[in-house]
Design an enzyme around this catalytic site. Structure first.
Site, PDB file in Angstrom:
ATOM      1  N   GLU A  91       0.785  -1.230   0.000  1.00  0.00           N
ATOM      2  CA  GLU A  91       0.000   0.000   0.000  1.00  0.00           C
ATOM      3  C   GLU A  91       0.823   1.289   0.000  1.00  0.00           C
ATOM      4  O   GLU A  91       0.391   2.291  -0.557  1.00  0.00           O
ATOM      5  CB  GLU A  91      -0.924  -0.001   1.230  1.00  0.00           C
ATOM      6  CG  GLU A  91      -1.963  -1.088   1.237  1.00  0.00           C
ATOM      7  CD  GLU A  91      -3.035  -0.895   0.176  1.00  0.00           C
ATOM      8  OE1 GLU A  91      -3.507   0.242  -0.006  1.00  0.00           O
ATOM      9  OE2 GLU A  91      -3.392  -1.888  -0.477  1.00  0.00           O
ATOM     10  N   SER A 476     -48.627 -34.059  36.736  1.00  0.00           N
ATOM     11  CA  SER A 476     -48.292 -34.447  38.106  1.00  0.00           C
ATOM     12  C   SER A 476     -47.032 -33.788  38.641  1.00  0.00           C
ATOM     13  O   SER A 476     -46.766 -33.847  39.846  1.00  0.00           O
ATOM     14  CB  SER A 476     -48.143 -35.970  38.194  1.00  0.00           C
ATOM     15  OG  SER A 476     -49.386 -36.595  37.930  1.00  0.00           O
TER      16      SER A 476
END
Length: 796
Positions: A91, A476
């Site tokens: 770059e 139950s």
């Protein structure tokens, strides 16, 4: 001649000087015009990069990540030297020398503009890209470029080169929602930046120029060209040796997409925590890099997931084979002698079939009478003999299966796509995706911390969290709270109640209500303890009849149930209340901890991006100045809790959960639950350190099938989890004051006579101890019809 030459030189010099002055004046004018509108460079230090939300277990394992941008900011000192060199080579090779602007690069860009009429390359330095990425738009205009230059010059004055690189490498977009090099390393290679090879480093360094064009996953050829160019540049600039360059260039492209790596499957819990955190930080929860540390214990969660997955598949297999998930013709591929088929071609046919929990997609490529040969999505060639296929009789309906399996070809056909899994004891076996769902939740009863949570078979198939949101009848499993109400009203564990038929008439109903026990039988006079561990429906009804519905509800709601969810009729006694697994587990926690109401929680604490704690759940670390126990007065009697818990231990020792005796522990208590027609199956159980609740059923309520009671459909999940989650030592509830143990006659419930055979020990609240023999009545008191006239008008 000399005079003419002198005049020409003078004129040319004047023109040059005038041009320089004009350009200088123009530059100065533009600068003076633009500088006031530029943002202060100091702001760059305060800009908050978008960092996703991450959610962890309490022991620090990553569960999930939420956010549009994958980013993991790192400091300059954490960036490998090879990466810095690769990036500068690609770059901005004069980065360390220039002052933010590279005049050579700008001249090249200006020449391109003059010859083509448009900006071809920006001549940007890394510093200029920082200015653009943090402050400016991406449009290619002269004014934006000029602003970029001015900002770059200011940035170089204000920040060090190292800080500029750090800002750049954390900000840049590198494809696949990855921002910054740390995220890119994870996305493309599943590694940290320190683990990357030189070739991989150069590959990522080539992405900033064009993340799409040079993407190594989508465009491996162009990405390789870019990588090799960068390696050449690194060699030319003296960053690597020729041998390093050659080896790196020979490396094959190894990039593939790696999603954010989860270390534990707890997505239902993560989604629950995310939702709660959104209420705490509604504006920036997904972008500010928060880390949520949940209460989930990774080992508990792994055990829960394994148990739920295993037993849902086992349930499905009990009711027959549903057939292949899909079918594809492969005979032409297999029979083409000129083009021998490869493994990769077969596995490609499975690309649209995900691996779900432990169930792996597999393609049947050959079947004989003795075995089926398959290839899995992971590329393994496996064989399943007919002996392992005998379960796979065709499902006719939930209670009926087809003919027996005698050959592998009775089950599978070439081209079938099915599910297989690796059983630790039996090797590869055929499975199938279960249609039923399950919910599981485990809670520390002393704090309310949720240590494991599974809201269904698989999160991506259904994100509905059944553990927290599915309200189903408890059956139950609700009875312990009815029995607690009885103990509070003067019943004892030795009270005798008549288990006999009862019929209720109601003018508003076309038929009479004739409740039954699950067995369809009636057992006559029964001790309360025995009635609970054998789950006698009629005795529960008689208890509520005797107490009255209003009084029962008033007592039951002390366990955290709301008035709205408790039915105002005798069906309450059979567990018709609709509850979530979380609500039931929380209520059981009150039993497990000796009678203290607790509120469950999933978030322990939240940290900001810098590791500072910005939210702390006060239940996890109570503030001594805030006595949380005073938030809700404790109205539950620890003595009745102790007795009901002891009665519930017999559910495992003697009753409907006897299979859990295989755990070989004396500190476990619990209760099974099954609703009419086996629509919902439950088991909730605990010791004083851990509560776990399991629900199994269909999202669209329908029968689970014959004999799929809580003890068969739900209990195995609980049992497998507890076997792995519980520590080897046993924990027992501390006996409260006011508890007395005496010997009683098991038939009458009376205190036993000295030397009486078959007498048993029973525990009582001190004020409810049966009188000595000389004071008792000759016959036991049977609670028969209770006070039915008091409740008939409240039925239904």
């Amino acid at each position: 001649m000399k005079q003419a030459t002198f005049r020409a030189i003078k004129t040319f010099s004047y023109l040059i000087f005038s041009g320089i002055c004009s350009v200088t004046l123009l530059f100065s004018g533009i600068t003076l015009c633009l500088i006031p509108n530029l943002p202060p460079v100091e702001e760059i230090q305060d800009i908050q990069l978008q960092v996703p939300l991450k959610i962890f277990t309490q022991d620090g394992k990553l569960i999930s990540e939420y956010g549009e941008k994958h980013r993991s900011p790192i400091s300059y000192h954490e960036i490998p030297t090879n990466f810095i060199n690769a990036l500068i080579s690609a770059e901005d090779n004069r980065f360390w020398e220039h002052q933010g602007v590279d005049l050579v690069g700008l001249a090249r860009a200006a020449a391109q503009l003059a010859t083509t009429g448009s900006i071809q390359s920006g001549g940007s330095t890394i510093t200029m890209q920082v200015a653009k990425n943090y402050f400016l738009s991406r449009e290619k205009t002269f004014s934006r470029k000029f602003n970029e230059i001015l900002l770059a010059l200011q940035i170089e004055k204000a920040l060090s080169k190292e800080k500029i690189l750090e800002l750049y490498l954390n900000k840049i977009y590198l494809g696949h929602r990855s921002y910054g090099i740390a995220a890119a390393a994870r996305t493309y290679y599943g590694k940290s930046v320190h683990e990357l090879t030189l070739a991989q480093t150069a590959m990522i360094a080539g992405l900033p120029k064009a993340p799409s064009a040079f993407n190594p996953i989508r465009n491996p050829e162009r990405a390789t060209e870019r990588r090799n160019w960068i390696l050449d540049r690194m060699f030319a600039l003296g960053y690597i040796t020729e041998n390093q360059k050659i080896i790196a260039k020979q490396s094959q492209v190894s990039a593939k997409y790696h999603s954010p790596k989860s270390e534990i499957d707890a997505l239902y819990a993560a989604d629950m925590a995310r939702t709660e955190a959104l209420k705490i930080f509604p504006d920036d929860i997904y972008t500010s890099g928060y880390k949520i540390f949940t209460t989930i214990d990774s080992s508990h969660q792994a055990s829960a997931l394994k148990a739920v997955s295993t037993h849902l598949v086992n349930y499905s297999k009990r009711h027959g084979f549903l057939g292949p998930e899909s079918h594809t013709e492969i005979s032409d591929l297999l029979n083409d002698a000129s083009n021998p088929i490869e493994t990769k071609e077969l596995t490609t046919l499975l690309k649209d079939h995900r691996i779900i929990n432990h169930l792996i997609p597999a393609l049947v490529w050959e079947v004989s009478s003795k075995e089926a040969n398959l290839i899995t999505k992971t590329g393994e060639m496996i064989s399943i003999p007919v002996a392992k296929l005998t379960w796979a009789r065709k499902r006719v309906n939930i209670n009926k299966k087809g003919s027996r399996v005698r050959k592998a070809s009775d089950v599978l056909t070439q081209g079938d796509i099915v599910r297989v899994y690796l059983d630790p004891e039996n090797g590869w076996v055929l499975g199938q995706h279960p249609e039923a769902q399950a919910a599981f939740i485990a809670i520390n009863p002393n704090t309310g911390a949720i240590s494991a949570l599974q809201g269904g078979f698989e999160f991506y198939a259904s994100k509905f969290n059944r553990a927290t949101s599915a309200k189903r009848q408890a059956g139950s499993a609700f009875k312990p709270f009815i029995y607690y109400s009885a103990l509070q009203d003067g019943f004892t564990a030795a009270s005798i109640i008549n288990d006999a038929p009862v019929v209720f008439q109601d003018q508003q109903l076309e038929t009479s209500w004739r409740p039954e026990n699950a067995s369809g039988k009636f057992y006559g006079p029964t001790r309360l303890r025995q009635a609970l561990y054998q789950s006698r429906n009629l005795i529960s009804i008689r208890i509520v009849q005797t107490l009255g519905i209003k009084q029962t509800i008033e007592t039951v709601r002390q366990f955290g149930f709301s008035d709205e969810q408790l039915p105002k009729d005798l069906s309450l006694s059979l567990g018709s209340a609709a509850v979530t697994p979380l609500e039931l587990a929380s209520a059981y926690s009150t039993l497990a901890n000796g009678g203290k109401n607790i509120k469950s929680y999933i978030i322990d604490h939240i940290e900001d991006i810098n590791g500072n704690i910005v939210y702390q759940n006060e239940r996890a670390r109570p503030d001594p100045e805030k006595n949380l126990s005073k938030e809700k007065p404790n109205s539950i009697d620890p003595r009745s809790v102790y007795i009901i818990t002891d009665m519930m231990k017999d559910v495992i020792k003697l009753g409907t959960a006897r299979s859990a005796k295989s755990l070989n522990r004396n500190d476990l208590a619990g209760k099974t639950g099954t609703t009419n027609d086996q629509v919902d199956a439950w088991f909730s159980g605990f010791n004083s350190d851990l509560v776990a609740t399991v629900w199994v059923g269909f999202d669209n309520p329908t029968t689970l099938g014959r004999n799929e009671y809580g003890g068969r459909a739900a209990l195995p999940i609980w049992k497998d989890f507890m076997e792995e989650a519980l520590p080897p030592y046993e924990s027992s509830m501390q006996q409260p004051e006011g508890i007395v143990t005496i010997r009683v006659n098991p038939t009458t419930g009376h205190r036993a006579l000295p030397g009486e055979k078959d007498a048993i020990f029973e525990i009582f609240r001190s004020e409810h101890v049966p009188p000595p023999p000389e004071e008792r009545n000759a016959r036991p008191v049977l609670i028969d019809q209770g006070h039915p006239t008091d409740v008939l008008d409240e039925l239904f």
